[in-house]
Design an enzyme around this catalytic site. Structure first.
Site, mmCIF file in Angstrom:
data_model
loop_
_atom_site.group_PDB
_atom_site.id
_atom_site.type_symbol
_atom_site.label_atom_id
_atom_site.label_comp_id
_atom_site.label_asym_id
_atom_site.label_seq_id
_atom_site.Cartn_x
_atom_site.Cartn_y
_atom_site.Cartn_z
ATOM 1 N N TYR A 133 0.466 -1.187 -0.078
ATOM 2 C CA TYR A 133 0.113 -0.012 -0.047
ATOM 3 C C TYR A 133 0.953 0.848 0.205
ATOM 4 C CZ TYR A 133 -3.687 -3.401 1.957
ATOM 5 O OH TYR A 133 -4.194 -4.186 1.997
ATOM 6 N N CYS A 136 1.832 2.942 3.358
ATOM 7 C CA CYS A 136 1.399 2.222 4.810
ATOM 8 C C CYS A 136 3.223 2.197 4.786
ATOM 9 C CB CYS A 136 1.524 1.103 4.074
ATOM 10 S SG CYS A 136 2.620 -0.640 5.078
ATOM 11 N N PHE A 138 5.293 -0.063 6.747
ATOM 12 C CA PHE A 138 6.426 -0.342 6.858
ATOM 13 C C PHE A 138 6.621 -1.049 5.224
ATOM 14 C CE2 PHE A 138 3.776 -1.576 10.674
ATOM 15 C CZ PHE A 138 4.729 -2.250 10.778
ATOM 16 N N CYS A 139 5.584 -0.141 4.519
ATOM 17 C CA CYS A 139 5.800 -0.548 2.990
ATOM 18 C C CYS A 139 7.098 0.720 2.601
ATOM 19 C CB CYS A 139 4.702 -0.681 2.077
ATOM 20 S SG CYS A 139 3.483 -2.011 2.473
#
Length: 401
Positions: A133, A136, A138-139
């Site tokens: 995403y 995101c 974390f992304c």
């Protein structure tokens, strides 16, 4: 003849049919459900009920309005769930992670839109696909690592509600990084953002360039929680370790690992309560999310307000869950100050160049760049210069070899 037949069938059904000469609107309707029970309805009369054009119009408007309201609520709820799903595991709400897995002979679906990031600085030969995403944290953390090291990779933006793009995976969160080797069955899936970064860093610095073997150094460990509501707990060994194949860690490696853990356990938890702190900030955050994610124009409009309203109240629960003070900005400022104390007088936490802790902090904060929470943090702390130095290093791929 027809009227007599109608009265005959009605009598058989237990209904008394009035004679034509009787005033139908002035008598009781008798309905027999058994031989000993009888129900009588109130008398209908032209005085009590008038069927006019205005009455019909009013009834039609009420029916259409009720139907539209129910349909609108249902649609808004589905869109809000889609937005919440996009945030799940993205803005610190759902933080469950999964270990890396080998996928022999897996059949990956063909995504409708794949963005190809090609770097001339990439000499690894790795064929990587990131399922993500866009907003995101974390992304963003994984992308910061990939970009800093100048690696080529493909990006597949995952539909937040149907998630058809990751149908091949039992793990239903992002980020997911897939490595496809030269052989048909040489495929590896890595799910946890910290595992992804640790495995790739191990690959870059190790003499043994076998990514399939490296990911086996991050096994999944399952246990059962106590209490009457026992549930399965999943942990992952060595999530923040660089697997060099030698015992022990240097002082710098221990320090780097400590702050990578801090990013996952402290910094990320400060984001949702701060970006949804007020109604205005919640609308701003969801406008940003809707713009970056895969939503159509109507869904973007609904997300800005329906999603913002929901997350405004959810943020209050998150504040309590993570034991944050009422003034959540102060918690974000404290986190930024703690990080800058760790950096000290150096350009980066890693010294003259960013290390993995620098990239992790930068990646997470880049997911809220431009929002009020980010702007306030930069203005109230001294994190701004470090952030822009790290951003410049990432954009210019200064970690490429």
């Amino acid at each position: 003849m027809a009227a007599s037949r109608c009265r005959y069938f009605l009598r058989c059904a237990g209904l008394n049919m009035p004679r034509p000469r009787q005033n139908f609107m002035e008598i009781h309707h008798e309905i027999f459900f058994s031989q000993c029970r009888q129900l009588s309805f109130y008398k209908f009369s032209t005085k009590n009920f008038k069927l006019t054009r205005s009455t019909c119009l009013l009834g039609s408007l009420i029916t259409i309005g009720s139907t539209a309201t129910i349909a609108g609520i249902s649609w808004s709820r589905s869109v809000y769930k889609r937005a919440s799903s996009a945030l799940d595991g993205s803005l610190g709400i759902g933080l469950a992670q999964s270990s890396s897995v080998l996928l022999p002979g897996v059949s990956f679906i063909q995504a409708r839109e794949v963005e190809h990031i090609t770097r001339q600085t990439d000499t690894t030969g790795l064929k990587l696909t990131l399922y993500q995403y866009q907003v995101c944290p974390f992304c963003c953390k994984v992308r910061a690592f990939l970009d800093y090291h100048g690696l080529s990779y493909n990006i597949v933006e995952v539909d937040p509600i149907f998630r058809k793009e990751i149908k091949f995976s039992e793990y239903r969160k992002v980020p997911i990084l897939v490595y496809e080797g030269p052989e048909e069955d040489d495929q590896v899936q890595m799910n946890d953002s910290s595992v992804i970064i640790s495995a790739l860093k191990s690959f870059l610095v190790a003499d043994n360039k076998d990514l399939r073997q490296i990911v086996t150094f991050f096994p999944k460990i399952e246990s059962q929680s106590g209490g009457w509501m026992s549930r399965k707990v999943v942990e992952y060994a060595n999530r923040h370790e660089i697997m060099l194949g030698i015992p022990g860690r240097t002082k710098e490696m221990k320090r780097e690992r400590k702050w990578r853990i801090w990013v996952d356990d402290v910094l990320v938890h400060n984001l949702p309560p701060n970006i949804y702190r007020t109604w205005k900030e919640a609308v701003q955050a969801f406008s940003y999310i809707a713009e970056k994610a895969n939503f159509n124009s109507w869904e973007k409009y609904v997300i800005q307000y329906v999603g913002a309203l929901g997350m405004y109240f959810v943020s209050k629960k998150l504040k309590k869950k993570y034991n944050l003070p009422d003034d959540v900005r102060s918690s974000l400022y404290n986190a930024a100050n703690d990080w800058m104390k760790s950096v000290g007088n150096k350009d980066f936490h890693g010294g003259v160049e960013p290390n993995m802790a620098d990239l992790a902090v930068y990646g997470v904060l880049s997911s809220i760049e431009g929002l009020d929470a980010f702007n306030d943090m930069v203005s109230e702390t001294n994190i701004g210069p470090w952030y822009h130095r790290t951003k410049d290093a990432v954009v210019n791929h200064r970690g490429a070899k």
